[in-house]
Design an enzyme around this catalytic site. Sequence first.
Site, PDB file in Angstrom:
ATOM      1  N   HIS A 122      -8.641 -36.853 -90.456  1.00 33.73           N
ATOM      2  CA  HIS A 122      -8.598 -36.652 -91.909  1.00 33.73           C
ATOM      3  C   HIS A 122      -7.179 -36.457 -92.423  1.00 33.73           C
ATOM      4  O   HIS A 122      -6.343 -35.856 -91.762  1.00 33.73           O
ATOM      5  CB  HIS A 122      -9.468 -35.455 -92.300  1.00 33.73           C
ATOM      6  CG  HIS A 122      -9.063 -34.172 -91.629  1.00 33.73           C
ATOM      7  ND1 HIS A 122      -8.064 -33.356 -92.119  1.00 33.73           N
ATOM      8  CD2 HIS A 122      -9.512 -33.576 -90.495  1.00 33.73           C
ATOM      9  CE1 HIS A 122      -7.930 -32.303 -91.333  1.00 33.73           C
ATOM     10  NE2 HIS A 122      -8.784 -32.413 -90.342  1.00 33.73           N
ATOM     11  N   ASP A 123      -6.939 -37.017 -93.597  1.00 40.15           N
ATOM     12  CA  ASP A 123      -5.664 -36.857 -94.310  1.00 40.15           C
ATOM     13  C   ASP A 123      -4.484 -37.492 -93.584  1.00 40.15           C
ATOM     14  O   ASP A 123      -3.323 -37.200 -93.891  1.00 40.15           O
ATOM     15  CB  ASP A 123      -5.364 -35.373 -94.583  1.00 40.15           C
ATOM     16  CG  ASP A 123      -6.492 -34.682 -95.321  1.00 40.15           C
ATOM     17  OD1 ASP A 123      -6.735 -35.051 -96.480  1.00 40.15           O
ATOM     18  OD2 ASP A 123      -7.156 -33.803 -94.735  1.00 40.15           O
ATOM     19  N   GLY A 140      -5.609 -34.591 -87.690  1.00 44.86           N
ATOM     20  CA  GLY A 140      -5.499 -34.539 -89.133  1.00 44.86           C
ATOM     21  C   GLY A 140      -4.077 -34.374 -89.617  1.00 44.86           C
ATOM     22  O   GLY A 140      -3.239 -33.770 -88.954  1.00 44.86           O
TER      23      GLY A 140
END
Length: 268
Positions: A122-123, A140
């Site tokens: 994520h991100d 992430g």
Amino acid sequence: METFIHPSAVVEDGAVIGAGSSIGPFCMIGPEVELGEGSSLVSHVALAGRTTIGPRARIFPFASIGHIPQDLKYRGEPSTLTIGSDCTIREGVTMNPGTAGGGLATVVGDRCSFLANSHVGHDTRVGSDVILSNNVMLAGHVTVGDFVIFGGGSAVIQFARVGSHAFVGGLTGLENDLIPYGMATGNRAHLAGLNIIGLRRRGFTRDQIHDIRRAYRLLFADEGTLSERVEDVAGEFATHPFVHEILDFIREGKDRAICTPRDPVSSH
């Protein structure tokens, strides 16, 4: 261009399927997915969430793209995953959208290759023309520049940055930032020189490679502090954009230390 959707595939209402795409057997496509024209899903591909994939993607069986982040702090916020054009996503690849703690977006550039069982957390921000070999793990909030290659089984810690044209060796555990054009190996990783082979393959001239190599030796010599050496190199290579890409990368570092050589580098 004619679009083909296998009768066993599930394409939920609201999904956008680009012209000329082929959706193979047992694929599942969620209602907020946008798939670019000319894309091919071989079979058993699962696309979910607010995911946008550019034209001519090739996605292989058991890839899981856009399902909720593997972050225990995630509370269902409307985050996104955006993948550029001409990307190849092989078997078992996982990519997650963003979270509130990272700008709500995971972004992947164009012409990237994600080999079997690799993961984009994520991100994370991945540039263009990047290759993740088998079983590579990007945690992430990782940032990856253009033309980076990750060897099989390598792993990158949260919030680390990998500069453009860098090379991460197989089974490498990277817990610090890797400079542009650098090569990291080992667990935990150390800076093992410059990605000279990659630079030659991408058309860098002999003089450009010589300048980058000379700057590298000065930056990681044993005289003075790193910040002092950065300013010395900036003065000596005032008109060399490739060198200044490295210097800017070092100056911008906040969350991680820079990956360095095990031993001081001779500046001669």
